[in-house]
Design a protein around this motif. Sequence first.
Motif, PDB file in Angstrom:
ATOM      1  N   ASP A   1      -0.432   9.586   1.335  1.00 27.64           N
ATOM      2  CA  ASP A   1       0.230   9.155   0.108  1.00 27.64           C
ATOM      3  C   ASP A   1       1.352   8.173   0.449  1.00 27.64           C
ATOM      4  O   ASP A   1       2.247   8.486   1.237  1.00 27.64           O
ATOM      5  CB  ASP A   1       0.803  10.354  -0.645  1.00 27.64           C
ATOM      6  CG  ASP A   1      -0.283  11.308  -1.108  1.00 27.64           C
ATOM      7  OD1 ASP A   1      -1.360  10.821  -1.525  1.00 27.64           O
ATOM      8  OD2 ASP A   1      -0.070  12.535  -1.043  1.00 27.64           O
ATOM      9  N   TYR A   2       1.303   7.001  -0.197  1.00 27.18           N
ATOM     10  CA  TYR A   2       2.260   5.937   0.112  1.00 27.18           C
ATOM     11  C   TYR A   2       2.938   5.430  -1.153  1.00 27.18           C
ATOM     12  O   TYR A   2       2.402   5.551  -2.264  1.00 27.18           O
ATOM     13  CB  TYR A   2       1.554   4.774   0.819  1.00 27.18           C
ATOM     14  CG  TYR A   2       1.265   5.049   2.277  1.00 27.18           C
ATOM     15  CD1 TYR A   2       2.121   4.594   3.278  1.00 27.18           C
ATOM     16  CD2 TYR A   2       0.134   5.777   2.652  1.00 27.18           C
ATOM     17  CE1 TYR A   2       1.858   4.849   4.614  1.00 27.18           C
ATOM     18  CE2 TYR A   2      -0.129   6.041   3.990  1.00 27.18           C
ATOM     19  CZ  TYR A   2       0.737   5.571   4.968  1.00 27.18           C
ATOM     20  OH  TYR A   2       0.487   5.832   6.284  1.00 27.18           O
ATOM     21  N   GLN A   3       4.107   4.818  -0.944  1.00 26.44           N
ATOM     22  CA  GLN A   3       4.864   4.237  -2.039  1.00 26.44           C
ATOM     23  C   GLN A   3       5.625   3.022  -1.540  1.00 26.44           C
ATOM     24  O   GLN A   3       6.116   2.992  -0.406  1.00 26.44           O
ATOM     25  CB  GLN A   3       5.852   5.253  -2.624  1.00 26.44           C
ATOM     26  CG  GLN A   3       6.669   4.729  -3.798  1.00 26.44           C
ATOM     27  CD  GLN A   3       7.683   5.756  -4.299  1.00 26.44           C
ATOM     28  OE1 GLN A   3       7.916   6.772  -3.653  1.00 26.44           O
ATOM     29  NE2 GLN A   3       8.288   5.494  -5.440  1.00 26.44           N
ATOM     30  N   THR A   4       5.720   1.988  -2.381  1.00 21.39           N
ATOM     31  CA  THR A   4       6.591   0.851  -2.123  1.00 21.39           C
ATOM     32  C   THR A   4       7.160   0.407  -3.464  1.00 21.39           C
ATOM     33  O   THR A   4       6.742   0.899  -4.522  1.00 21.39           O
ATOM     34  CB  THR A   4       5.853  -0.297  -1.413  1.00 21.39           C
ATOM     35  OG1 THR A   4       6.804  -1.318  -1.059  1.00 21.39           O
ATOM     36  CG2 THR A   4       4.769  -0.918  -2.270  1.00 21.39           C
TER      37      THR A   4
ATOM     38  N   GLY B   1      -0.670  -8.292  -4.300  1.00 21.08           N
ATOM     39  CA  GLY B   1      -1.642  -9.029  -3.507  1.00 21.08           C
ATOM     40  C   GLY B   1      -1.797  -8.462  -2.108  1.00 21.08           C
ATOM     41  O   GLY B   1      -2.919  -8.365  -1.585  1.00 21.08           O
ATOM     42  N   ILE B   2      -0.689  -8.091  -1.471  1.00 20.04           N
ATOM     43  CA  ILE B   2      -0.749  -7.497  -0.127  1.00 20.04           C
ATOM     44  C   ILE B   2      -1.521  -6.190  -0.153  1.00 20.04           C
ATOM     45  O   ILE B   2      -2.386  -5.935   0.702  1.00 20.04           O
ATOM     46  CB  ILE B   2       0.678  -7.259   0.429  1.00 20.04           C
ATOM     47  CG1 ILE B   2       1.416  -8.583   0.641  1.00 20.04           C
ATOM     48  CG2 ILE B   2       0.620  -6.440   1.724  1.00 20.04           C
ATOM     49  CD1 ILE B   2       0.800  -9.488   1.663  1.00 20.04           C
ATOM     50  N   LEU B   3      -1.243  -5.337  -1.137  1.00 17.54           N
ATOM     51  CA  LEU B   3      -1.933  -4.049  -1.213  1.00 17.54           C
ATOM     52  C   LEU B   3      -3.420  -4.253  -1.474  1.00 17.54           C
ATOM     53  O   LEU B   3      -4.257  -3.514  -0.944  1.00 17.54           O
ATOM     54  CB  LEU B   3      -1.300  -3.174  -2.302  1.00 17.54           C
ATOM     55  CG  LEU B   3       0.179  -2.803  -2.075  1.00 17.54           C
ATOM     56  CD1 LEU B   3       0.684  -1.938  -3.215  1.00 17.54           C
ATOM     57  CD2 LEU B   3       0.377  -2.097  -0.736  1.00 17.54           C
TER      58      LEU B   3
ATOM     59  N   ASP C   1      -6.500   4.132  -5.220  1.00 18.33           N
ATOM     60  CA  ASP C   1      -5.744   4.857  -6.260  1.00 18.33           C
ATOM     61  C   ASP C   1      -4.396   4.215  -6.554  1.00 18.33           C
ATOM     62  O   ASP C   1      -3.384   4.901  -6.749  1.00 18.33           O
ATOM     63  CB  ASP C   1      -5.528   6.323  -5.845  1.00 18.33           C
ATOM     64  CG  ASP C   1      -6.824   7.026  -5.481  1.00 18.33           C
ATOM     65  OD1 ASP C   1      -7.828   6.804  -6.184  1.00 18.33           O
ATOM     66  OD2 ASP C   1      -6.836   7.771  -4.497  1.00 18.33           O
ATOM     67  N   LEU C   2      -4.367   2.887  -6.617  1.00 14.36           N
ATOM     68  CA  LEU C   2      -3.113   2.184  -6.854  1.00 14.36           C
ATOM     69  C   LEU C   2      -2.627   2.412  -8.284  1.00 14.36           C
ATOM     70  O   LEU C   2      -3.364   2.211  -9.243  1.00 14.36           O
ATOM     71  CB  LEU C   2      -3.283   0.686  -6.602  1.00 14.36           C
ATOM     72  CG  LEU C   2      -2.059  -0.206  -6.880  1.00 14.36           C
ATOM     73  CD1 LEU C   2      -0.902   0.178  -5.964  1.00 14.36           C
ATOM     74  CD2 LEU C   2      -2.416  -1.684  -6.699  1.00 14.36           C
TER      75      LEU C   2
ATOM     76  N   PHE D   1       0.057   4.680  -3.970  1.00 13.56           N
ATOM     77  CA  PHE D   1      -1.344   4.501  -3.598  1.00 13.56           C
ATOM     78  C   PHE D   1      -1.690   5.447  -2.464  1.00 13.56           C
ATOM     79  O   PHE D   1      -0.805   6.052  -1.838  1.00 13.56           O
ATOM     80  CB  PHE D   1      -1.618   3.052  -3.176  1.00 13.56           C
ATOM     81  CG  PHE D   1      -0.719   2.529  -2.082  1.00 13.56           C
ATOM     82  CD1 PHE D   1      -1.118   2.551  -0.745  1.00 13.56           C
ATOM     83  CD2 PHE D   1       0.520   1.990  -2.386  1.00 13.56           C
ATOM     84  CE1 PHE D   1      -0.304   2.075   0.258  1.00 13.56           C
ATOM     85  CE2 PHE D   1       1.356   1.496  -1.381  1.00 13.56           C
ATOM     86  CZ  PHE D   1       0.945   1.533  -0.064  1.00 13.56           C
ATOM     87  N   THR D   2      -2.974   5.598  -2.217  1.00 14.34           N
ATOM     88  CA  THR D   2      -3.440   6.346  -1.055  1.00 14.34           C
ATOM     89  C   THR D   2      -3.980   5.356  -0.031  1.00 14.34           C
ATOM     90  O   THR D   2      -4.531   4.308  -0.385  1.00 14.34           O
ATOM     91  CB  THR D   2      -4.519   7.377  -1.420  1.00 14.34           C
ATOM     92  OG1 THR D   2      -5.611   6.709  -2.060  1.00 14.34           O
ATOM     93  CG2 THR D   2      -3.955   8.432  -2.371  1.00 14.34           C
TER      94      THR D   2
END
Length: 361
Positions: free
Chosen positions: A184-187, A221-223, A230-231, A253-254
Motif C-alpha cells: 500500500d502506497y501514498q503520495t 503520469g509517473i504513476l 487501484d489508483l 495505490f497498490t
Amino acid sequence: MSHNNENKSQPTAIPSGWSFACQRRPGAERVRVVASPAAQALTPPEWHTVLDRAGYLTVPFDAQQEASVWIPADQCFECTVDELIQTGIMPPPLPSFSGNAIMDASTHRHCLEQMMAQIDKNHLTKVILSRILPHPATIDQAADIYHRLCAAYPQACVYWFYTPRSGMWMGATPELLLRGHRHDYQTVALAGTRSSDVPPSHPWNAKELEEQALVSRFIHGILGHHAVDDLQVKGPFTAGAGSISHLKTEFTFTHRPSAQGLARLLADLHPTPAVCGLPKHEALAAIHAIEPHQRHFYGGFQGETGHDRREFYVTIRCMQHFSDQALIYVGGGITRDSVAEDEWTETELKARTLLAVLKNM
C-alpha cells in the motif's frame, strides 16, 4: 525499521562524531532515531541497495550532481522529544557560513525576470525560484530548536539529520514524497500557497489552481508509467501547514515493486514540479543557471528505509545549520503570470514556519 535494536525502550546517547537522523512523523508523539559511525555516499543507481535495509536515506535536490547519503541503523530507538533532548544529542563542531548568496528583493526580482525569460524561450511551464534567509543560531541551540519545531508543527514531519558529507539540516515539512507499507502506497501533490488567515472556503486564484494541477498531472503520469494498481485520487483540497495553507491532492495505490523498481519510482518522482518545475530537466538547467546559490539538500527528500516500511518526505521548510547561524531555504513557483511582489511575499510567508521558532532563542 527492521533492525535488531529497533525495540529498545530507552534512548541511548549517540557517540560524538556519528551521523544521525531524527524524524517525528505527522501526528506522532515519538521520535525515531537512527545513528551510525559510517554513513554511505550513494548515486541514484545505488539507491536500491539500501531500500530494504534499516537506515535513513537523505537525497539532495540534484542527486545527479551531489551524492545522496545513507545512515545505517547501527543504533536506533524511539523516544519522546524530551527524552531525545536529555541524551545530549549534538553534532560535532560545524563550520561558519562564508557564502554571499543572500537575495534581497531587488536580486530576487532580477532572478525572477530571468526565469520568466527562460519560460518563454525554452517553453517551460513552471520553474521554482528559491532564496536563502540567514538567522543567528548556534550549535548548542540545535536540540532546543528541534524541540520547538515538534511542538509548533504537530502535523508536519519534523526532521533533523547530520552527516559529515551533508552537514546539519533541520525542518518541518508538510510534503510527503512516498509512503509504502507492504503493497500500500501514498503520495501527494502539494502546491499553491496562501496565509492560513484566509478561510479554507475562500476560492483559490487561477495561478495557484494551475500550479497545483501541474503537479497533480505530473504525478498521475509517473504513476501511470509505473503501472500501479487501484489508483485513487482525492482532491485538491485546502491543507493547513502552520501559518500557511496549500492545495493538496492525495494519491493512494497498490504496488509490488522490486527494490530496483522502487528506486526508479523515487527517481522519477524526484524532484517534483513543486520544488523544481516542468519540464523537469529544462527547469533544473534554468535553476542552475540563474540561482546564485546551491540548494544542496533543500528540495531533496529524506526518510527511513527498511523492508517493512518506507516513508520519504520532501526536504522543504528547512534550514542548514552552521556554527553561528542557520540558513532558511524557501521558494516559490514562477510561471508566465507571476508578479514579482507576490512571489517575494510567498517566500516571506513560507519563511515564517522557521522564523517563528528561531526568534527569541
